[in-house]
Design an enzyme around this catalytic site. Structure first.
Site, PDB file in Angstrom:
ATOM      1  NE  ARG A 175      -3.460  -2.494   0.037  1.00  0.00           N
ATOM      2  CZ  ARG A 175      -3.100  -3.489  -0.452  1.00  0.00           C
ATOM      3  NH1 ARG A 175      -2.080  -3.326  -1.523  1.00  0.00           N
ATOM      4  NH2 ARG A 175      -3.777  -4.704  -0.307  1.00  0.00           N
ATOM      5  CB  SER A 224      -8.010  -1.523   5.138  1.00  0.00           C
ATOM      6  OG  SER A 224      -8.474  -2.690   4.641  1.00  0.00           O
ATOM      7  CD  GLU A 297      -4.856   0.090   3.211  1.00  0.00           C
ATOM      8  OE1 GLU A 297      -4.443  -0.829   3.959  1.00  0.00           O
ATOM      9  OE2 GLU A 297      -5.621  -0.294   2.086  1.00  0.00           O
TER      10      GLU A 297
HETATM   11  C1  FAD Z   1     -15.464  -0.029   0.691  1.00  0.00           C
HETATM   12  C2  FAD Z   1     -13.878   0.123   0.413  1.00  0.00           C
HETATM   13  C3  FAD Z   1     -13.137  -1.040  -0.032  1.00  0.00           C
HETATM   14  C4  FAD Z   1     -11.789  -0.861  -0.506  1.00  0.00           C
HETATM   15  N1  FAD Z   1     -11.212  -2.047  -0.743  1.00  0.00           N
HETATM   16  C5  FAD Z   1      -9.844  -1.901  -1.232  1.00  0.00           C
HETATM   17  C6  FAD Z   1      -9.327  -3.164  -1.294  1.00  0.00           C
HETATM   18  O1  FAD Z   1      -9.755  -4.424  -1.452  1.00  0.00           O
HETATM   19  N2  FAD Z   1      -7.634  -3.028  -1.543  1.00  0.00           N
HETATM   20  C7  FAD Z   1      -7.128  -1.913  -1.220  1.00  0.00           C
HETATM   21  O2  FAD Z   1      -5.868  -1.736  -1.693  1.00  0.00           O
HETATM   22  N3  FAD Z   1      -7.902  -0.801  -1.125  1.00  0.00           N
HETATM   23  C8  FAD Z   1      -9.166  -0.790  -0.807  1.00  0.00           C
HETATM   24  N4  FAD Z   1      -9.861   0.230  -0.574  1.00  0.00           N
HETATM   25  C9  FAD Z   1      -9.124   1.667  -0.320  1.00  0.00           C
HETATM   26  C10 FAD Z   1      -9.141   2.452  -1.810  1.00  0.00           C
HETATM   27  O3  FAD Z   1     -10.405   2.117  -2.525  1.00  0.00           O
HETATM   28  C11 FAD Z   1      -7.891   2.361  -2.653  1.00  0.00           C
HETATM   29  O4  FAD Z   1      -6.730   2.818  -1.567  1.00  0.00           O
HETATM   30  C12 FAD Z   1      -8.197   3.051  -3.771  1.00  0.00           C
HETATM   31  O5  FAD Z   1      -7.064   2.838  -4.702  1.00  0.00           O
HETATM   32  C13 FAD Z   1      -8.103   4.657  -3.729  1.00  0.00           C
HETATM   33  O6  FAD Z   1      -8.147   5.110  -4.883  1.00  0.00           O
HETATM   34  P1  FAD Z   1      -8.852   6.661  -4.988  1.00  0.00           P
HETATM   35  O7  FAD Z   1      -8.908   7.044  -6.353  1.00  0.00           O
HETATM   36  O8  FAD Z   1     -10.145   6.550  -4.110  1.00  0.00           O
HETATM   37  O9  FAD Z   1      -7.752   7.707  -4.400  1.00  0.00           O
HETATM   38  P2  FAD Z   1      -7.890   8.512  -3.149  1.00  0.00           P
HETATM   39  O10 FAD Z   1      -8.755   8.058  -1.979  1.00  0.00           O
HETATM   40  O11 FAD Z   1      -8.908   9.832  -3.684  1.00  0.00           O
HETATM   41  O12 FAD Z   1      -6.618   9.194  -3.068  1.00  0.00           O
HETATM   42  C14 FAD Z   1      -5.594   8.100  -2.432  1.00  0.00           C
HETATM   43  C15 FAD Z   1      -4.220   8.722  -2.602  1.00  0.00           C
HETATM   44  O13 FAD Z   1      -3.994   8.665  -4.139  1.00  0.00           O
HETATM   45  C16 FAD Z   1      -3.688   9.925  -4.485  1.00  0.00           C
HETATM   46  N5  FAD Z   1      -4.068  10.006  -5.992  1.00  0.00           N
HETATM   47  C17 FAD Z   1      -5.319   9.704  -6.467  1.00  0.00           C
HETATM   48  N6  FAD Z   1      -5.450  10.030  -7.706  1.00  0.00           N
HETATM   49  C18 FAD Z   1      -4.112  10.467  -8.025  1.00  0.00           C
HETATM   50  C19 FAD Z   1      -3.554  11.012  -9.196  1.00  0.00           C
HETATM   51  N7  FAD Z   1      -4.388  10.966 -10.582  1.00  0.00           N
HETATM   52  N8  FAD Z   1      -2.267  11.094  -9.256  1.00  0.00           N
HETATM   53  C20 FAD Z   1      -1.555  11.257  -8.243  1.00  0.00           C
HETATM   54  N9  FAD Z   1      -1.934  10.799  -7.105  1.00  0.00           N
HETATM   55  C21 FAD Z   1      -3.245  10.449  -6.968  1.00  0.00           C
HETATM   56  C22 FAD Z   1      -4.195  10.818  -3.594  1.00  0.00           C
HETATM   57  O14 FAD Z   1      -3.532  12.170  -3.517  1.00  0.00           O
HETATM   58  C23 FAD Z   1      -3.897   9.921  -2.392  1.00  0.00           C
HETATM   59  O15 FAD Z   1      -2.717  10.088  -1.911  1.00  0.00           O
HETATM   60  C24 FAD Z   1     -11.147   0.370  -0.023  1.00  0.00           C
HETATM   61  C25 FAD Z   1     -11.990   1.234   0.082  1.00  0.00           C
HETATM   62  C26 FAD Z   1     -13.448   1.318   0.435  1.00  0.00           C
HETATM   63  C27 FAD Z   1     -14.153   2.395   0.666  1.00  0.00           C
END
Ligand code: FAD
Length: 302
Positions: A175, A224, A297
């Site tokens: 992560r 998480s 995380e």
């Molecule tokens: C119900 C639920 C289930 C989940 N299950 C999992 C799972 O099974 N496995 C897992 O690993 N995670 C899981 N997650 C966590 C989350 O979905 C992941 O970490 C996901 O990849 C985050 O993506 P996001 O677009 O929502 O990023 P955000 O939450 O919007 O941002 C996360 C990080 O990414 C950066 N970021 C986003 N877009 C960009 C970009 N274009 N350029 C540079 N940086 C960027 C942000 O600045 C920040 O640092 C879960 C979350 C929820 C709510």
């Protein structure tokens, strides 16, 4: 400052919002008002905007789907950028590489792979984030992570330079990646393998079932909260929380999910303070009971 940006906003395809509430841009539905919220639709306007905030030395954050973010109500002058719809395109090369814009949701990339009878991206159907967030977090589940399928990512730096970073040059950890925080991911390429559609669909359905059994759905959560402390114990973090904390504890509307003790929930109108208190409380209880220091995380922006 606002006047300068107001003029800029008249000549772009994207949007600039002032005093814009971020709540609806996070899964936890928590967050204050951003003084400036920018949604670029072209590289040029993103570059122009970055040169402006660099000149003024403003801090900025990029938001993807907001599924891994806890944002405070007091974010000061921090500027928020969220890539617009022009950054969510999908295409396929003749070598079966998938090129995805970084604002597209992981699930859509997984669906696109399935439609083209390409395997490897099934796990992405279970992650509710965008491609950009998935790369930043090296997200993964059920034994696969972004690092296993990512070939390269195209980025823009604060000077507006666009370049490609190969996956082999990125250090991925659990992560986490070592890509600098001020890089904006624009698009990414993924490797795949040919497979029959029916097999891909079966596998996706199995993963979704597993996920549905173990994790809460249709609730306001950030997924998480803590990472599994792999180096310190064989136990999963949810087990450590379960044995250290009364599951019924709540701070305002910030609660622990009954289904998965590492998923914290905003049951109605939890504030940043409520959620942060719950996080700190659980962390302390686990430390007191097991001696293990949990690492977040979930990313906190305050
Ligand atoms: C119900 C639920 C289930 C989940 N299950 C999992 C799972 O099974 N496995 C897992 O690993 N995670 C899981 N997650 C966590 C989350 O979905 C992941 O970490 C996901 O990849 C985050 O993506 P996001 O677009 O929502 O990023 P955000 O939450 O919007 O941002 C996360 C990080 O990414 C950066 N970021 C986003 N877009 C960009 C970009 N274009 N350029 C540079 N940086 C960027 C942000 O600045 C920040 O640092 C879960 C979350 C929820 C709510």
């Amino acid at each position: 400052m606002l006047e300068e940006l107001n003029n800029f906003s008249k000549n772009i395809k994207g949007k600039i919002r002032f005093n814009y509430c971020l709540k609806n841009h996070t899964w936890l539905n928590i967050g204050g008002k951003a003084k400036i919220f920018f949604v670029p639709e072209t590289l040029t306007e993103l570059r122009d905007f970055l040169s402006y905030i660099k000149k003024k030395e403003y801090d900025f954050s990029i938001i993807g789907a907001g599924s891994n973010l806890l944002i405070s109500e007091n974010i000061g002058d921090r500027i928020f950028i969220k890539l617009g719809k022009n950054f969510n395109k999908l295409s396929l090369t003749k070598d079966n590489f998938i090129i995805a814009g970084c604002s597209i949701l992981d699930k859509k990339v997984s669906d696109f792979a399935c439609d083209n009878q390409l395997s490897g991206l099934e796990f992405m159907s279970c992650i509710p984030g965008s491609v950009g967030g998935g790369i930043r977090m090296n997200s993964g589940c059920f034994g696969s992570e972004f690092k296993d399928v990512l070939l390269s990512v195209q980025v823009m730096d604060l000077d507006g330079r666009v370049y490609t970073i190969k996956s082999k040059d990125i250090k991925f950890e659990y992560r986490k990646t070592n890509l600098p925080k001020n890089l904006i991911f624009l698009s990414a390429s993924f490797k795949t393998k040919k497979k029959r559609r029916i097999e891909i669909e079966d596998y996706v359905n199995k993963l979704k079932e597993k996920k549905e059994i173990s994790q809460p759905l249709k609730v306001k959560t950030g997924g998480s909260t803590f990472k599994n402390p792999k180096d310190q114990t064989e136990k999963k973090v949810w087990e450590l929380i379960k044995e250290s904390v009364d599951n019924q504890i709540s701070f305002g509307d910030a609660k622990i999910s009954n289904k998965h003790s590492n998923f914290f929930i905003n049951s109605k109108n939890a504030s940043f303070e409520n959620m942060n208190n719950l996080i700190n409380y659980v962390k302390k209880k686990v430390k007191d009971k097991t001696g293990i220091s949990l690492e977040l995380e979930l990313e906190i922006i305050n």
